[in-house]
Design an enzyme around this catalytic site. Structure first.
Site, PDB file in Angstrom:
ATOM      1  N   ASP A 227       9.480 -47.086  65.977  1.00  0.00           N
ATOM      2  CA  ASP A 227       9.982 -45.803  65.492  1.00  0.00           C
ATOM      3  C   ASP A 227       9.408 -45.482  64.102  1.00  0.00           C
ATOM      4  OD1 ASP A 227      12.039 -43.550  65.578  1.00  0.00           O
ATOM      5  OD2 ASP A 227      12.638 -44.610  63.761  1.00  0.00           O
ATOM      6  N   LYS A 231       6.620 -42.417  62.950  1.00  0.00           N
ATOM      7  CA  LYS A 231       6.891 -41.535  61.810  1.00  0.00           C
ATOM      8  C   LYS A 231       5.749 -41.592  60.790  1.00  0.00           C
ATOM      9  CE  LYS A 231      11.886 -41.726  62.445  1.00  0.00           C
ATOM     10  NZ  LYS A 231      13.079 -42.570  62.244  1.00  0.00           N
TER      11      LYS A 231
HETATM   12  N1  HSE Z   1      16.478 -44.412  65.650  1.00  0.00           N
HETATM   13  C1  HSE Z   1      16.044 -43.647  64.518  1.00  0.00           C
HETATM   14  C2  HSE Z   1      16.453 -44.372  63.254  1.00  0.00           C
HETATM   15  C3  HSE Z   1      16.683 -42.278  64.597  1.00  0.00           C
HETATM   16  O1  HSE Z   1      17.227 -45.323  63.327  1.00  0.00           O
HETATM   17  O2  HSE Z   1      15.962 -44.032  62.185  1.00  0.00           O
HETATM   18  C4  HSE Z   1      16.078 -41.261  63.686  1.00  0.00           C
HETATM   19  O3  HSE Z   1      14.731 -41.022  63.975  1.00  0.00           O
END
Ligand code: HSE
Length: 351
Positions: A227, A231
């Site tokens: 994740d 980003k």
């Molecule tokens: N799963 C992601 C986090 C959610 O924990 O940051 C937000 O993008």
């Protein structure tokens, strides 16, 4: 101005957005001259609804809070949208803006990318918190939007509702970025915090993060660093004009870090953080995601819980750090509203 909204996906973020709209409609109208009428919703699990005159949000939220299907809204009456899939909904709902809020698929960015393309091809602006399309197809989607004279907004993809992209469009315009370092995953930062402050086990902390709505549908995406990786890819491509793909980024998550490691680091005057970074070196962009022991004097070391932070190294301002929520129902729901307000601002200037 009133905008017709079509919602694709009505999970945590969708419901957070609807709650905000429901609560703040008067404020938004009075202060910003912004009104939103939700005319269609399509959710793979919860069903679909198409009401051109606008959905009563209080009534819909009550149904959703009871865990019932969206189609309950028209119980006993004919629901023209029964079983309507997202692509058909985007085509038929006559919305000005499509809010695409389905789950992120980091590998394919589908079906979200197809939804976005359909929206642009049928003349609708797009706001999304889905990281897949922005990470994999940012340039292509931006071009498609521009060709159709439409806007593509994705504030919620990085740091939920904390402004990152709009910050550069407005307050920081004119700066060039030399380096970005940040804490971009709320779940892992929350886990590391709980391990340190409450001596909580990794598994228990992860469960709590899931319960609070921070984690991805598959939490492996959080704890293994995927994740944070998507980003940093988005930030690299948007801010550094790079063209990198997730496979170009070295990645390591936090699943091998124990409570004891966290304690040991602290005894050395450091704190573990999952850091995502990108730097331009001789025209090459180098991005990385890895757990790092930061000295406590680093502003990123003080970011606790599900909060996120970014330190930008800027040619005109030097180092600047922003911090704020990085996940959550209302926090990410707000990113959708803020993107819509940016569209409203843009369109109001054209009148
Ligand atoms: N799963 C992601 C986090 C959610 O924990 O940051 C937000 O993008």
């Amino acid at each position: 101005m009133e905008y017709k909204i079509g919602l694709i996906g009505c999970g945590t973020v969708g419901q957070g957005f609807l709650e905000i709209l429901n609560k703040k409609s008067e404020y938004l109208m009075d202060k910003i001259d912004f009104a939103a009428k939700v005319v269609g919703i399509s959710d793979k699990l919860k069903g679909s609804l198409l009401i051109p005159e606008g959905i009563n949000l209080a009534k819909l939220l009550q149904i959703l809070n009871q865990g019932k299907k969206i189609s309950e809204y028209l119980k006993g009456k004919k629901n023209a949208a029964e079983g309507m899939d997202p692509l058909e909904m985007i085509e038929k709902c006559e919305a000005d803006i499509i809010a695409e809020l389905t789950y992120t698929d980091i590998k394919t960015a589908e079906p979200a990318t197809s939804y976005l393309k359909k929206a642009f091809r049928t003349g609708k602006h797009v706001v999304t918190s889905n990281k897949g399309p922005a990470a994999l197809y940012y340039k292509e989607l931006k071009k498609l939007a521009q060709r159709n004279n439409l806007l593509f907004k994705f504030e919620g993809t990085v740091m939920s509702g904390t402004p990152v992209f709009s910050l550069f469009e407005n307050g920081l315009a004119g700066n060039e970025i030399k380096e970005i370092r940040g804490i971009l995953n709320g779940t892992t930062n929350f886990i590391l915090t709980k391990m340190e402050e409450e001596k909580m086990d990794y598994k228990k902390a992860l469960k709590l993060a899931q319960k609070l709505g921070y984690a991805e549908a598959d939490p492996k995406a959080d704890v293994e660093g995927y994740d944070a990786l998507v980003k940093i890819v988005i930030l690299s491509n948007v801010f550094l004009d790079a063209n990198i793909k997730p496979a170009d980024v070295k990645r390591e998550g936090i699943s091998s870090i124990s409570k004891e490691d966290v304690k040991e680091a602290l005894a050395e005057g450091t704190r573990y953080k999952l850091i995502a970074s990108v730097k331009k070196e001789k025209r090459q962009v180098k991005a990385l995601v890895s757990p790092q022991k930061l000295p406590l004097s680093d502003p990123l070391a003080g970011i606790m819980g599900a909060n996120n932070a970014l330190t930008f190294d800027l040619d005109l301002l030097g180092k600047m750090t922003i911090q704020g929520p990085g996940a959550g129902k209302i926090e990410t729901g707000y990113s959708i509203l803020s993107d819509m307000l940016a569209i409203h601002h843009h369109l109001s200037k054209q009148i």
